[in-house]
Design an enzyme around this catalytic site. Structure first.
Site, PDB file in Angstrom:
ATOM      1  N   SER A  87      24.111  95.789  -3.845  1.00 43.21           N
ATOM      2  CA  SER A  87      24.960  96.370  -2.930  1.00 43.21           C
ATOM      3  C   SER A  87      25.609  97.652  -3.830  1.00 43.21           C
ATOM      4  O   SER A  87      26.464  97.431  -4.687  1.00 43.21           O
ATOM      5  CB  SER A  87      26.029  95.744  -2.376  1.00 43.21           C
ATOM      6  OG  SER A  87      26.986  96.454  -1.512  1.00 43.21           O
ATOM      7  N   ARG A  88      25.183  98.978  -3.427  1.00 42.71           N
ATOM      8  CA  ARG A  88      25.580 100.003  -4.154  1.00 42.71           C
ATOM      9  C   ARG A  88      26.805 100.457  -3.883  1.00 42.71           C
ATOM     10  O   ARG A  88      27.533 101.617  -4.515  1.00 42.71           O
ATOM     11  CB  ARG A  88      24.526 101.107  -4.078  1.00 42.71           C
ATOM     12  CG  ARG A  88      23.152 100.791  -4.291  1.00 42.71           C
ATOM     13  CD  ARG A  88      22.006 101.950  -4.287  1.00 42.71           C
ATOM     14  NE  ARG A  88      20.841 101.599  -4.358  1.00 42.71           N
ATOM     15  CZ  ARG A  88      19.785 101.150  -3.377  1.00 42.71           C
ATOM     16  NH1 ARG A  88      20.338 101.362  -2.379  1.00 42.71           N
ATOM     17  NH2 ARG A  88      18.396 100.914  -3.739  1.00 42.71           N
ATOM     18  N   VAL A  89      27.475 100.137  -2.763  1.00 44.29           N
ATOM     19  CA  VAL A  89      28.834 100.353  -2.279  1.00 44.29           C
ATOM     20  C   VAL A  89      29.792  99.420  -2.262  1.00 44.29           C
ATOM     21  O   VAL A  89      30.772  99.578  -2.793  1.00 44.29           O
ATOM     22  CB  VAL A  89      28.896 101.480  -0.924  1.00 44.29           C
ATOM     23  CG1 VAL A  89      30.076 101.970  -0.686  1.00 44.29           C
ATOM     24  CG2 VAL A  89      27.873 102.487  -1.061  1.00 44.29           C
TER      25      VAL A  89
END
Length: 516
Positions: free
Chosen positions: A369-371
């Site tokens: 999950s990049r955010v």
């Protein structure tokens, strides 16, 4: 000041009159009439209509509609939104003067509809005063806000290790029958009492599968805040193509009212195939792997509409969980790589883990999950920092230990702890967990309280720990949801409570636990 108010009211009235004229003037102009020259599977060729616009809605006999898609010099290629068997060459075609739109609003909550806004649940006509075009521009960069609020799925493996924020786009991918839809349905069920609207878009699914999902949502009380947009496998490819855009317009209405919305696209594999079918029938040039060259744009303009709006625009959010199917675990194929590059992370489901009964079968090593980490509750961040690393080390050591090599004490402890992590990540379908339940279990796991519990007793021990949540102080439970991490006293209180509960399951009564 009174004069300014009067001028404002006069201008508003004039604007409404002008808008009303624009809306109705087309009905009184001479209407262009074309005729059908050929009928294919979901695609119509039309002669005439020299003034037609790109993506204009066209009206055919038998109450059928289509979308003008190829505007050539001598003919028009249109996507038919219905049964092509009801049309014949020579049939008249009329312009409508508008683009494809769909009814939106609160009347759609709890309903099952098709992409045209027609009810499919037998509950009567939908009376919606507002209609949105299915194709709408995404919010500008300056109209967006950073993702800062978590979107809890109720699944331990996701909320702890692959967190999702409200306004994020997180791809769910994996082979057939690995539990992709189950994750999405659990996420919808977990939004009960969380003030979030949900939209589930079924693209080309079997009618029996959709009926089962709707029945599950009704049983769990989730249809009270959910709209279901359905296209079945035998529907026209044009309906499958417009389905996710129509569902997004429904979701955007609530987002623009300041609400938080979750939308599920199940799945974009069928959407890509439907668009490929239409493109090839319209004689558009194929691209890589026989897909049209603009397939990336088709999906990017859809997913870019998911965002968190700024406070000036009421601060609503639209969180997207698109689903894509891989073949033989090939996540580097054309469509999966397209969507991975568009979204803010992916949740990969492993067929091997599914076969071993590790459900949900989320491969933590290939998921990211990049955010969401920035939107994760501080109570999670304070206890999950080393969890993913410890689990990855365990998987490597487990493969190494299969060669029968003699292992030292530290390695054996790492493997034993990793097995408890993997066992803890298991979770029954349709059983989402609350934040306090997850945090208490996480602290017990990271403090090693499960390490001396036999694997066959883990499920029983976790259930006993969950039953003890009600005995925790109310202030401590509230602190779990706060914007500050758990303090030392809070952790000690949770560890003491968990130690007392789990001591009866431990095989070694002399176990010494650290208290951070």
């Amino acid at each position: 000041m009174i004069a300014d108010v009067l001028n404002t009211r006069v201008n508003d009235t004039l604007d409404r009159i002008a808008a009303s004229r624009e809306e109705h003037v087309f009905k009184f102009l001479p209407r262009e009439v074309g005729h059908v020259t050929s009928v294919s599977a979901g695609v119509i060729t039309i002669a005439g209509l020299p003034g037609v616009g790109f993506e204009e809605l066209l009206e055919f006999p038998n109450k059928l509609f289509g979308i003008a898609y190829n505007i050539d010099e001598h003919e028009i290629g249109a996507i038919l939104l219905g049964e092509d068997s009801l049309l014949n060459a020579g049939d008249e075609v009329l312009r409508t003067g508008r683009v494809m739109d769909i009814p939106v609003g609160g009347d759609l909550i709890g309903r099952v509809i098709n992409p045209l806004g027609e009810p499919m649940d037998g509950k009567g006509t939908i009376y919606a005063k507002i209609r949105y075009p299915i194709e709408r521009p995404a919010a500008a960069i300056m109209d967006r806000k950073a993702v800062s609020v978590p979107m809890q799925t109720g699944l331990k493996v996701i909320d702890a290790l692959i967190p999702i924020g409200r306004g994020q786009r997180e791809l769910i991918l994996g082979d057939r029958q690995t539990g992709k839809t189950a994750i999405a349905i659990d996420a919808i069920i977990n939004q009960h009492d969380k003030d979030m609207i949900c939209v589930y878009c079924a693209i080309g699914q079997r009618a029996s599968s959709v009926a089962k999902i709707v029945a599950t949502l009704q049983e769990k009380g989730a249809m009270e805040y959910t709209t279901v947009v359905v296209t079945e496998g035998n529907n026209a490819p044009g309906l499958k193509y417009i389905a996710p855009y129509a569902a997004t317009s429904i979701a955007e209405y609530f987002m623009e009212q300041g609400r938080d919305v979750l939308i599920i696209y199940d799945d974009l594999t069928n959407h890509a195939r439907a668009y490929r079918e239409l493109s090839l029938l319209l004689r558009r040039p194929p691209g890589r792997e026989a897909f049209p060259g603009d397939i990336f744009y088709i999906h990017s303009r859809l997913l870019e509409r998911s965002t968190h709006l700024s406070d000036e625009l009421k601060g609503g959010s639209l969180t997207a969980l698109p689903i894509i199917e891989t073949e033989a675990q090939n996540i580097s194929a054309y469509i999966p790589t397209n969507l991975i590059s568009i979204t803010d992370g992916q949740i990969y489901l492993s067929p091997k883990m599914f076969e071993l009964g590790i459900l949900p079968a989320v491969d933590v090593g290939k998921s990211v999950s990049r955010v969401g980490g920035k939107a994760q509750l501080p109570a999670y961040r304070s206890v999950t920092g080393d969890l993913k690393l410890a689990y990855s080390q365990f998987e490597e050591l487990e493969n190494y230990a299969r060669f029968g090599t003699r292992l030292d004490e530290a390695t054996r402890h790492t493997i034993a702890h990793g097995k408890r992590i993997r066992n803890w990540l298991k979770q029954d379908e349709l059983q989402p967990l609350s934040v306090p339940e997850q945090v208490v279990q996480l602290i017990a796991l990271t403090e090693g309280l499960f390490d001396h519990i036999p694997l066959e007793k883990m499920k029983e021990a976790v259930a006993a720990l969950m039953n003890s949540i009600s005995s925790l102080p109310e202030e401590l439970v509230k602190h779990v949801f706060s914007d500050s991490p758990l303090g030392q006293e809070d952790k000690v209180a949770i560890v003491k409570n968990a130690s007392d509960i789990l001591s009866v399951f431990q095989t070694d009564p002399k176990i010494i636990t650290k208290t951070t």
